[in-house]
Write a protein that holds these residues in place. Structure first.
Motif, PDB file in Angstrom:
ATOM      1  N   ASP A 490       0.859  -1.183   0.000  1.00 39.45           N
ATOM      2  CA  ASP A 490       0.000   0.000   0.000  1.00 39.45           C
ATOM      3  C   ASP A 490       0.895   1.232   0.000  1.00 39.45           C
ATOM      4  O   ASP A 490       1.574   1.527   0.988  1.00 39.45           O
ATOM      5  N   LEU A 491       0.907   1.951  -1.110  1.00 37.93           N
ATOM      6  CA  LEU A 491       1.779   3.122  -1.260  1.00 37.93           C
ATOM      7  C   LEU A 491       1.088   4.416  -0.851  1.00 37.93           C
ATOM      8  O   LEU A 491       1.709   5.485  -0.879  1.00 37.93           O
ATOM      9  N   GLN A 492      -0.163   4.365  -0.478  1.00 39.85           N
ATOM     10  CA  GLN A 492      -0.888   5.600  -0.169  1.00 39.85           C
ATOM     11  C   GLN A 492      -0.273   6.371   0.998  1.00 39.85           C
ATOM     12  O   GLN A 492      -0.119   7.603   0.900  1.00 39.85           O
ATOM     13  N   PRO A 493       0.096   5.716   2.121  1.00 37.94           N
ATOM     14  CA  PRO A 493       0.722   6.492   3.204  1.00 37.94           C
ATOM     15  C   PRO A 493       2.008   7.191   2.754  1.00 37.94           C
ATOM     16  O   PRO A 493       2.263   8.345   3.109  1.00 37.94           O
ATOM     17  N   PHE A 494       2.809   6.482   1.950  1.00 32.30           N
ATOM     18  CA  PHE A 494       4.051   7.066   1.453  1.00 32.30           C
ATOM     19  C   PHE A 494       3.740   8.245   0.549  1.00 32.30           C
ATOM     20  O   PHE A 494       4.356   9.324   0.658  1.00 32.30           O
ATOM     21  N   LYS A 495       2.780   8.076  -0.338  1.00 32.19           N
ATOM     22  CA  LYS A 495       2.444   9.146  -1.277  1.00 32.19           C
ATOM     23  C   LYS A 495       1.884  10.367  -0.547  1.00 32.19           C
ATOM     24  O   LYS A 495       2.234  11.510  -0.882  1.00 32.19           O
ATOM     25  N   ASP A 496       1.031  10.117   0.450  1.00 32.24           N
ATOM     26  CA  ASP A 496       0.462  11.241   1.192  1.00 32.24           C
ATOM     27  C   ASP A 496       1.551  12.026   1.919  1.00 32.24           C
ATOM     28  O   ASP A 496       1.555  13.267   1.908  1.00 32.24           O
ATOM     29  N   SER A 497       2.465  11.319   2.556  1.00 28.79           N
ATOM     30  CA  SER A 497       3.550  12.001   3.285  1.00 28.79           C
ATOM     31  C   SER A 497       4.464  12.737   2.332  1.00 28.79           C
ATOM     32  O   SER A 497       4.868  13.891   2.591  1.00 28.79           O
ATOM     33  N   LEU A 498       4.812  12.079   1.219  1.00 31.76           N
ATOM     34  CA  LEU A 498       5.728  12.706   0.270  1.00 31.76           C
ATOM     35  C   LEU A 498       5.062  13.906  -0.403  1.00 31.76           C
ATOM     36  O   LEU A 498       5.708  14.935  -0.671  1.00 31.76           O
ATOM     37  N   ARG A 499       3.778  13.791  -0.653  1.00 33.42           N
ATOM     38  CA  ARG A 499       3.052  14.919  -1.248  1.00 33.42           C
ATOM     39  C   ARG A 499       3.100  16.140  -0.313  1.00 33.42           C
ATOM     40  O   ARG A 499       3.240  17.280  -0.761  1.00 33.42           O
ATOM     41  N   LEU A 500       3.006  15.860   0.971  1.00 37.27           N
ATOM     42  CA  LEU A 500       3.095  16.944   1.950  1.00 37.27           C
ATOM     43  C   LEU A 500       4.487  17.568   1.931  1.00 37.27           C
ATOM     44  O   LEU A 500       4.629  18.806   1.996  1.00 37.27           O
ATOM     45  N   PHE A 501       5.517  16.730   1.819  1.00 38.49           N
ATOM     46  CA  PHE A 501       6.883  17.253   1.743  1.00 38.49           C
ATOM     47  C   PHE A 501       7.050  18.147   0.518  1.00 38.49           C
ATOM     48  O   PHE A 501       7.637  19.240   0.594  1.00 38.49           O
ATOM     49  N   ILE A 502       6.562  17.684  -0.634  1.00 32.82           N
ATOM     50  CA  ILE A 502       6.729  18.460  -1.867  1.00 32.82           C
ATOM     51  C   ILE A 502       5.996  19.798  -1.751  1.00 32.82           C
ATOM     52  O   ILE A 502       6.529  20.859  -2.139  1.00 32.82           O
ATOM     53  N   ASN A 503       4.782  19.740  -1.238  1.00 37.22           N
ATOM     54  CA  ASN A 503       4.026  20.998  -1.080  1.00 37.22           C
ATOM     55  C   ASN A 503       4.711  21.943  -0.111  1.00 37.22           C
ATOM     56  O   ASN A 503       4.684  23.177  -0.292  1.00 37.22           O
ATOM     57  N   ASN A 504       5.345  21.384   0.904  1.00 40.01           N
ATOM     58  CA  ASN A 504       6.090  22.245   1.844  1.00 40.01           C
ATOM     59  C   ASN A 504       7.280  22.898   1.157  1.00 40.01           C
ATOM     60  O   ASN A 504       7.604  24.066   1.418  1.00 40.01           O
ATOM     61  N   TRP A 505       7.965  22.117   0.295  1.00 42.45           N
ATOM     62  CA  TRP A 505       9.100  22.707  -0.444  1.00 42.45           C
ATOM     63  C   TRP A 505       8.607  23.801  -1.387  1.00 42.45           C
ATOM     64  O   TRP A 505       9.238  24.868  -1.489  1.00 42.45           O
ATOM     65  N   ILE A 506       7.530  23.500  -2.103  1.00 40.39           N
ATOM     66  CA  ILE A 506       6.984  24.538  -3.003  1.00 40.39           C
ATOM     67  C   ILE A 506       6.591  25.766  -2.188  1.00 40.39           C
ATOM     68  O   ILE A 506       6.858  26.916  -2.577  1.00 40.39           O
ATOM     69  N   SER A 507       5.968  25.538  -1.048  1.00 43.79           N
ATOM     70  CA  SER A 507       5.557  26.650  -0.197  1.00 43.79           C
ATOM     71  C   SER A 507       6.760  27.439   0.290  1.00 43.79           C
ATOM     72  O   SER A 507       6.687  28.670   0.460  1.00 43.79           O
ATOM     73  N   LEU A 508       7.883  26.765   0.512  1.00 46.56           N
ATOM     74  CA  LEU A 508       9.092  27.460   0.964  1.00 46.56           C
ATOM     75  C   LEU A 508       9.509  28.521  -0.050  1.00 46.56           C
ATOM     76  O   LEU A 508       9.855  29.661   0.323  1.00 46.56           O
ATOM     77  N   TYR A 509       9.472  28.172  -1.344  1.00 45.23           N
ATOM     78  CA  TYR A 509       9.869  29.121  -2.381  1.00 45.23           C
ATOM     79  C   TYR A 509       8.781  30.166  -2.610  1.00 45.23           C
ATOM     80  O   TYR A 509       9.078  31.368  -2.773  1.00 45.23           O
TER      81      TYR A 509
END
Length: 582
Positions: A490-509
């Motif tokens: 089940d990759l959903q937990p990984f995808k949800d967490s990683l999606r949050l990381f990516i959005n945080n990086w985008i938000s940083l810029y």
């Protein structure tokens, strides 16, 4: 024409007896006598036809009558010869039947009827002879003819007796024979008493009826014991298909169906004990510690042990076959890929938890061997302990664990492939952002003396685009991945967490850009000293382009709406800032 027909009949009479007259439905003497009657009837028909026209050929009358009489004399001689020979043969057969014993012991301990075929043939011939009134029956033949009906009944009874006795002997298991030996000997002695009688002895049929009743009691007792063994074997055959492992929904479940199967095995085990106890009564076992009964128990115990083995092999083979890559059974187990501060990990762990799960399934299968009670008192321990060193079970268990090792390797390759996103959760945001604002990019490992080049708006757009590309790549991943054909990740937990990381990086810029935009706009509207002192920190990029970049990532700048409502200074300010940059 009449003379030619009589010549044909005469030639037929002379040639047929030499070749013999036979039929598959009757004996040769009876057929021959019937044939002579048919030929005589044919000759009479010829003579009768001639008499209708004899006034036209008076000269031939004597010739015709002479030929007819000659045929009649030949047929009479044949009939007389056949009757005499048949009477003699019947007498010989009757004498032979009366001399042979009714029953005798043959090889391998079975019984036989030595005069069986002769008696059947004799009774058939005597039945045919009854239709010949001129046939002389000698005393012994007449005696059998007189008692023919009783003899037939007695023969049928004796045939059933011998068949029942031989069935007991021939179908007996090697471990069963010692238990029924005394009963067989008693029945044999009783049946061999019939050797003192003949088929025409008085009361022979009643005597056979007594023997039949005695044997029937013994035969029924043995058959009931054998039926118990057959029932035991049937139970064991049912165990071979019992599901010690089963699915709940889409995955293998521990406990549910297993408990139902355990209950079935316990109930069947109690039934087996009942069947064995009943068999001891049927066999008339008086001493349950006797070698004969213990040997029988050992045999039954081995049957149960084989049933337990087949039950275990069935379930372990199911587990082994369904953990093969080529298996079409679908997912058996499921793990999820989690993103933790230390990195991506499987939950439950493949190396420890999943191994324990599979071992628990194997343990559930093997534990079924401890449920049914042992039958043989000489054996200690349960069937599970007895099968502990079984090579087939060990090989299947080894196969399952090998398949687990293979699925671990494939799952680790999946996790390693997803580690390409690892900089998103391993890199410290503050340090990366500081490097970016200082050098316009991330420094490679080992880079030290690098010129400071502040980032341009294109650098911000490049970083944001890279992050959005990674987000698209992440969204393209399936929520579930089947590893090795049977382990669902089940990759959903990984995808949800990683999606949050990516959005945080985008938000940083974007937050940095948004801060610059807001600062530039507030500086336009607020000329206090503190703000004037920080003018150098205003937006270094074209304000419109910066806002448009923010809008591409769905970042709203509320101040823009207010600015537009106050007269549209955005364009003028943008032009001024562009002139300052030049």
């Amino acid at each position: 024409m009449v003379l030619r027909e009589l010549d044909r009949v005469q030639a037929l009479v002379k040639t047929k007896p030499e070749k013999g007259v036979s039929s598959k439905f009757s004996t040769s003497p009876a057929v021959t006598l019937r044939w002579t009657k048919q030929v005589m009837l044919r000759a009479n028909n010829v003579l009768h036809n001639f008499q209708a026209v004899q006034h036209l050929c008076v000269d031939s009358c004597e010739t015709v009558r002479h030929k007819f009489q000659k045929i009649a004399d030949l047929l009479l001689d044949i009939r007389s010869s056949v009757r005499q020979e048949w009477s003699r043969q019947l007498d010989q057969d009757a004498a032979a039947v009366l001399k042979l014993p009714l029953i005798q012991e043959e090889e391998l301990g079975v019984l036989g009827i030595p005069c069986g075929q002769k008696l059947e043939g004799l009774l058939r011939d005597i039945k045919e002879a009854r239709w010949e009134k001129d046939l002389e029956l000698r005393p012994e033949t007449a005696e059998i003819l007189q008692s023919g009906r009783h003899i037939a009944k007695s023969y049928l009874s004796l045939t059933n007796i011998v068949s029942s006795y031989n069935q007991v002997v021939e179908k007996a298991l090697p471990v069963e024979l010692p238990l029924i030996r005394d009963g067989l000997e008693e029945q044999k002695r009783s049946l061999l008493e019939l050797q003192r009688s003949t088929w025409t002895s008085k009361g022979v049929h009643e005597l056979m009826e007594q023997k039949t009743q005695s044997l029937a009691v013994f035969f029924a007792s043995v058959n009931e014991a054998r039926a118990n063994m057959a029932a035991l074997v049937t139970i064991m055959e049912g165990w071979a298909a019992l599901p010690l492992l089963s699915r709940s929904g889409d995955f293998l479940e521990r406990g549910g169906a297993t408990e139902q199967t355990y209950a079935r095995v316990r109930e069947d085990g109690e039934e087996v004990i009942r069947l064995i106890k009943e068999s001891s009564v049927r066999y008339g076992v008086k001493d349950e510690s006797s070698p004969e009964w213990l040997a029988y128990l050992d045999h039954a115990d081995q049957v149960v042990q084989d049933g337990v083995l087949q039950m275990m092999l069935h379930s372990l083979n199911f587990l082994s076959q369904n953990t093969l890559p080529a298996s079409s059974g679908g997912a058996l187990l499921q793990v999820s890929l989690q993103l933790q501060p230390t990195g991506s990990v499987f939950d439950p762990s493949l190396t420890s938890d999943l191994t324990e799960v599979l071992k628990s399934f194997i343990s559930d299968v093997l534990a079924a061997g401890a449920l049914p009670p042992r039958l043989a008192g000489a054996h200690r321990g349960n069937y599970q302990e007895a099968l502990r060193d079984n090579a087939e079970l060990a090989e299947l268990e080894k196969e399952v664990m090998q398949h687990l090792q293979e699925v671990n390797q494939e799952a680790e390759l999946l996790r390693a492939n997803l580690d390409r996103f690892s900089p998103l959760w391993l890199s410290p945001k503050r340090n990366v952002m500081q490097e970016f604002l200082t050098y316009g990019r991330r420094l490679n490992q080992g880079e030290e003396e690098v010129d400071k080049v502040p980032p341009t708006l294109a650098d911000f757009q490049r970083e944001i685009n890279n992050l959005q590309k990674q987000l698209s790549e992440l969204n393209e991943l399936e929520d579930y991945h089947l590893v090795h054909g049977w382990l669902q990740v089940d990759l959903q937990p990984f995808k949800d967490s990683l999606r949050l990381f990516i959005n945080n990086w985008i938000s940083l810029y974007t937050q940095h850009l948004l801060k610059l935009v807001r600062h530039s706009m507030s500086r336009r509207n607020d000329d206090d000293d503190e703000e004037e002192g920080d003018k150098s920190a205003g937006c270094p990029f074209p304000l419109t382009d910066t806002i448009m970049l923010l809008e591409t990532v769905n970042v709203e700048v509320p101040e823009i709406i207010t600015l537009l409502q106050t007269g549209g200074h955005l364009v003028a300010e943008t032009d001024m800032e562009e002139a300052q940059r030049r």
